[in-house]
Enzyme design. Structure first.
Site: not given
Length: 682
Positions: A316, A358
C-alpha cells in the site's frame, strides 16, 4: 554495477553441493568489509551466530541466495552505506531470509515450484480477481469460506482481501492503520481462519492477495506506544522532532493528501511532546526507512505474509516510503531501491509470491515501479493501471476517446514480464490523475475538462445520469476526486429512483461496457465486490461517526445476500448484470491471446467515439471494439487491415455472430454503448 563504498564484493560459489558441505563445517572465517570474500564464509558465520543450519535438501534455496546475493548487497548498501550499524544489520537481514525460508511449509514450497514451471504465472488470461471487504461481503473469514461457491459461479478465482489485520475501531482508515501486522482483527476471526481459507482456496485453484502497509503504522502499534513513552530506540522508527523547525522544512514541498479531513503532514504528540510525521491521518505514523532496523522489521513482516501462503502481496502507498526535505517526499529514487531490495529478498525466501505496488501516481512515474535499468521488470510484478481506469471514466462522460489515446504512449512502456491490475473502480476514490499535456494534446483546457468530469459524476451537471460525490476537494487548486459505485456513476441509481426502464437498460449497458473494456484490455482484471450485482450508493455511512468524514464509504456496500440471490431471478437487475459478467469472464478464460504478454496495439482513431485495439499472441489475434457514445457510431473496415491483418470475417464472441468484413469504404456499425469482442476468421 556501480561500486558502493564499503560494499562487500562476493566471490560467489557456483556448486551448491560444495556450498552445503562448507556451510556445515565448524570452522569460521572472520568477516571483514575491507576485502573480497567468499560468500560461503560469510553465510557460514551468519548461520553459526544465529544457530541456523542448512543441508543438501536446501540446495534450491542456497542457489537462489547465491544468485541474488550480489543484488541484495548492492541495493542494501546503496541505501544504508553510511549507517553506523550497516554491517551488523545486513547480517541480520540475511539471517531473516534463512529463517523465513525454513519456516515455509512444504506445500508452499511445492506451489513455488509449480509457479516457476509456468514462468510468469500471473500473466494468464485465466486469472480474474475480485477485491472485497471481508466483513462487508461475508461477515468474517469462516463465513467467507462459505461464499467461495458464489465466486466460482461468477468465474472469479483470485481474491484481494481488503485489510484484515488489527486496527483501532474508529481510527482504522478502512484497515490501513495497522496496530499489529501479525494479528487478524477479531471481527474477522483469527490467524488460523485466514490460513484455513487460503488452503481451501488453493484446493479450488484460487489465489489470494493481502495488503501490507509499509508506509506507516497506527499510533496504537507497539512501536508507536513505546515511542510515546519516550523510548529513543522506537522514536527512531518514526520521523519525530522536538520542534517545528525540521517539520516546516518538509512541509515546504510536501502536498496535503487529505486537506479536508487531515490538513498538514505532522501531528503533535502530547505524551512525548514531539512532532511526528503523519502524511495520511493523525493516527497513522510514518515509518522512518532511513533507519535500517525499520527495513529489517518490515521485511520480516513481508516474509511472514509470504509464509501465510499469500500469492500476491499488495504494498500500500509505496510512493511515500522515503522522505527528504526539499522534495515532495513522493516517488523518490530510494523508494525504488527499497522495493527492488524487497523483491530480491522475496525471490530468495518465497519465490512464488508476486508483488503489487499500489502507486496511484502520474503515468510517467507509475512505469518506474516495474523497475528501470538493470532492475527492469525486477521491482513490482503488478501495478494498478489507475491512469487507464480514470480514462475509461473520461470516455464514458465525454463519449470521446481522444484523451485516452493521448495517454497510451506512457502506459504501453510497461516492460514484458510485468502486468497491470485492470479495473473500473476499487475501494478508493476515482482521481483524474492523467497529466495536463494529455488533455492539451486534444485541444481541451485541463482545468475546464476536469471541472466538467467532476460536475458530471457528482450530479452537478444538468442532465447527467451519474450520482456520485466529490471526495477530498481542495479549494486551493479546485481539484477533487470522485466517490460512488460503478452502478450509480453509470446512472442506475437515478433510473431506479425515477422508475425509468429505458434509463435502466442504458445504465446496465454502460456497466457491462466498462467491465468488458477492463476484462479484455490487458492485465489481471480486478472486479470490485457488489459491482457484479449492480449495487448503488450506500448513504448510511453518514450516520456512523467513524465513517461520516469519508464519503468513499458510498461505494463500500454491506452485501445483502437476499439481494445477491436475485441473480437467479430472470429479468432482475442483479440477474442481468451477474449473468453478463459470467459470460464475459468465460470468454476471457477461453482466449489465451488475452494474456498480458505486451501484446496490445491501439487502432488509429478513425472515429473519436470508438476505442479499438488489437491483441496478438502465438498466431492468434483479437479485436476489442467499444462505442463510448450514446449514439450509433461506425468504424471503417480498414481499421481491421491497417496493422497488417486481412481477416475475411470476424466472430463476435459477445453476440455469438459471424460478421463479414467489407471493403474499406463500408463500416461496422455499433449501437450506443455497444462493444464487440472479435476474433478474425479466414
Amino acid at each position: 554495477m556501480t561500486s558502493i563504498p564499503h560494499q562487500p564484493r562476493w566471490q560467489a560459489d557456483i556448486d551448491t553441493d560444495i556450498v552445503v558441505q562448507l556451510l556445515n563445517q565448524k570452522k569460521l572465517i572472520p568477516f571483514s568489509m575491507a576485502t573480497d570474500h567468499s560468500l560461503t564464509d560469510f553465510i557460514r558465520n551468519i548461520l553459526s551466530a544465529n544457530e541456523l543450519k542448512l543441508s543438501i535438501k536446501d540446495k534450491a534455496f542456497i542457489a537462489r541466495l547465491n544468485a541474488g546475493m550480489a543484488s541484495i548487497t548492492h541495493l542494501y548498501y546503496q541505501i544504508y552505506s553510511t549507517h553506523p550499524q550497516k554491517d551488523e544489520l545486513f547480517e541480520q537481514l540475511i539471517a531473516t531470509l534463512v529463517r523465513a525460508y525454513q519456516s515455509r511449509e512444504k506445500d508452499l514450497c511445492k506451489r513455488d515450484e509449480e509457479k516457476a514451471k509456468k514462468g510468469h504465472w500471473f500473466l494468464s488470461n485465466e486469472l480474474v480477481g475480485m477485491s472485497l471487504y471481508v466483513d462487508r461481503f461475508a461477515g468474517n473469514l469462516p463465513q467467507l469460506k462459505t461464499k467461495l461457491p458464489y465466486l466460482e459461479e461468477l468465474g472469479v478465482n483470485f481474491l484481494h482481501l481488503m485489510p484484515i489485520f488489527e486496527s483501532p475501531e474508529g481510527e482504522s482508515d478502512g484497515g490501513y492503520a495497522v496496530s499489529d501486522f501479525r494479528k487478524v482483527d477479531k471481527k474477522f476471526g483469527i490467524l488460523e481462519d485466514l490460513i484455513g481459507l487460503r488452503k481451501e482456496m488453493q484446493q479450488k485453484g484460487m489465489y489470494m492477495m493481502l495488503d501490507i502497509v509499509l508506509n506507516h503504522t497506527s499510533h496504537r502499534h507497539e512501536w508507536a506506544e513505546k515511542a510515546k513513552s519516550g523510548d529513543p530506540y522506537f522514536q527512531d522508527f518514526f520521523y519525530m522532532f522536538d520542534n517545528r523547525w525540521i517539520p516546516n522544512q518538509y512541509e515546504e514541498k510536501m502536498p496535503e493528501i487529505f486537506p479536508e479531513a487531515a490538513a498538514g503532514n505532522f501531528t503533535y504528540v502530547e505524551e512525548c511532546q514531539k512532532w511526528v510525521m503523519t502524511v495520511f491521518h493523525n493516527y497513522q505514523w510514518d515509518l522512518n526507512y532511513m533507519n535500517p532496523l525499520v527495513f529489517r522489521e518490515m521485511l520480516d513482516n513481508v516474509l511472514f505474509y509470504a509464509n501465510l501462503g499469500v500469492d500476491v502481496l499488495r504494498v500500500d502507498a509505496p510512493a511515500f516510503i522515503w522522505k527528504e526535505t526539499g522534495t515532495t517526499s513522493q516517488n523518490l529514487p530510494q523508494v525504488h531501491t527499497l522495493l527492488q531490495l524487497i523483491k530480491e529478498c522475496v525471490l530468495v525466501a518465497a519465490p512464488g509470491m508476486a508483488i503489487l505496488g499500489e502507486a496511484i501516481v502520474a503515468p510517467k512515474e507509475i512505469i518506474k515501479y516495474f523497475g528501470t535499468g538493470d532492475y527492469t521488470a525486477k521491482e513490482c510484478d503488478f501495478a494498478y493501471n489507475a491512469t487507464h481506469m480514470a480514462l475509461q471514466w473520461d470516455m464514458l462522460a465525454t463519449g470521446e476517446t481522444d484523451v485516452m489515446l493521448a495517454a497510451q504512449h506512457a502506459i504501453l512502456e510497461k516492460p514484458f514480464g510485468t502486468s497491470w491490475i485492470s479495473y473500473t473502480r476499487c475501494h478508493d476514490d476515482i482521481g483524474m490523475g492523467y497529466e495536463d499535456y494529455m488533455i492539451e494534446m486534444t485541444g481541451k483546457t485541463p482545468f475546464r475538462h476536469r471541472r466538467y468530469l467532476m460536475d458530471y459524476y457528482s450530479g452537478n451537471l444538468p442532465g447527467t445520469p451519474a450520482r456520485g460525490a466529490l471526495f477530498s476537494f481542495n479549494p486551493k487548486t479546485g481539484d477533487a476526486r470522485i466517490s460512488g459505485t460503478l452502478a450509480s456513476l453509470c446512472g442506475l441509481e437515478k433510473s431506479l429512483y425515477e422508475n425509468d426502464s429505458q434509463g435502466k437498460d442504458i445504465s446496465i449497458q454502460k456497466i457491462i461496457l466498462m467491465q468488458a473494456h477492463s476484462l479484455f484490455l490487458g492485465g489481471m482484471p480486478m472486479l470490485y465486490y457488489g459491482d457484479e450485482i449492480g449495487y448503488t450508493n450506500d448513504y448510511s455511512f453518514s450516520d456512523d461517526p467513524g465513517k461520516s468524514y469519508d464519503n468513499r464509504w458510498l461505494h463500500r456496500p454491506l452485501i445483502d445476500w437476499e439481494k445477491a440471490n436475485r441473480r437467479n431471478e430472470e429479468g432482475t437487475v442483479e440477474n442481468r448484470i451477474f449473468s453478463q459478467m459470467q459470460a464475459l469472464i468465460k470468454i476471457r478464460k477461453n482466449l489465451p491471446v488475452i494474456g498480458d504478454y505486451k501484446n496490445l496495439t491501439w487502432i488509429s482513431p478513425h472515429n473519436t467515439h470508438i476505442a479499438a485495439f488489437l491483441r496478438s499472441f502465438e498466431g492468434k489475434s483479437f479485436y476489442g471494439v467499444f462505442n463510448f457514445s450514446d449514439k450509433y457510431q461506425n468504424l471503417t473496415w480498414y481499421a481491421f487491415r491497417e496493422k497488417g491483418e486481412s481477416p475475411e470475417s470476424l466472430f463476435d464472441h459477445w453476440s455469438q455472430k459471424e460478421i463479414q468484413v467489407g471493403p474499406d469504404h463500408e463500416y461496422l456499425w455499433l449501437e450506443p454503448y455497444q462493444f464487440c469482442l472479435l476474433e478474425p476468421r479466414q
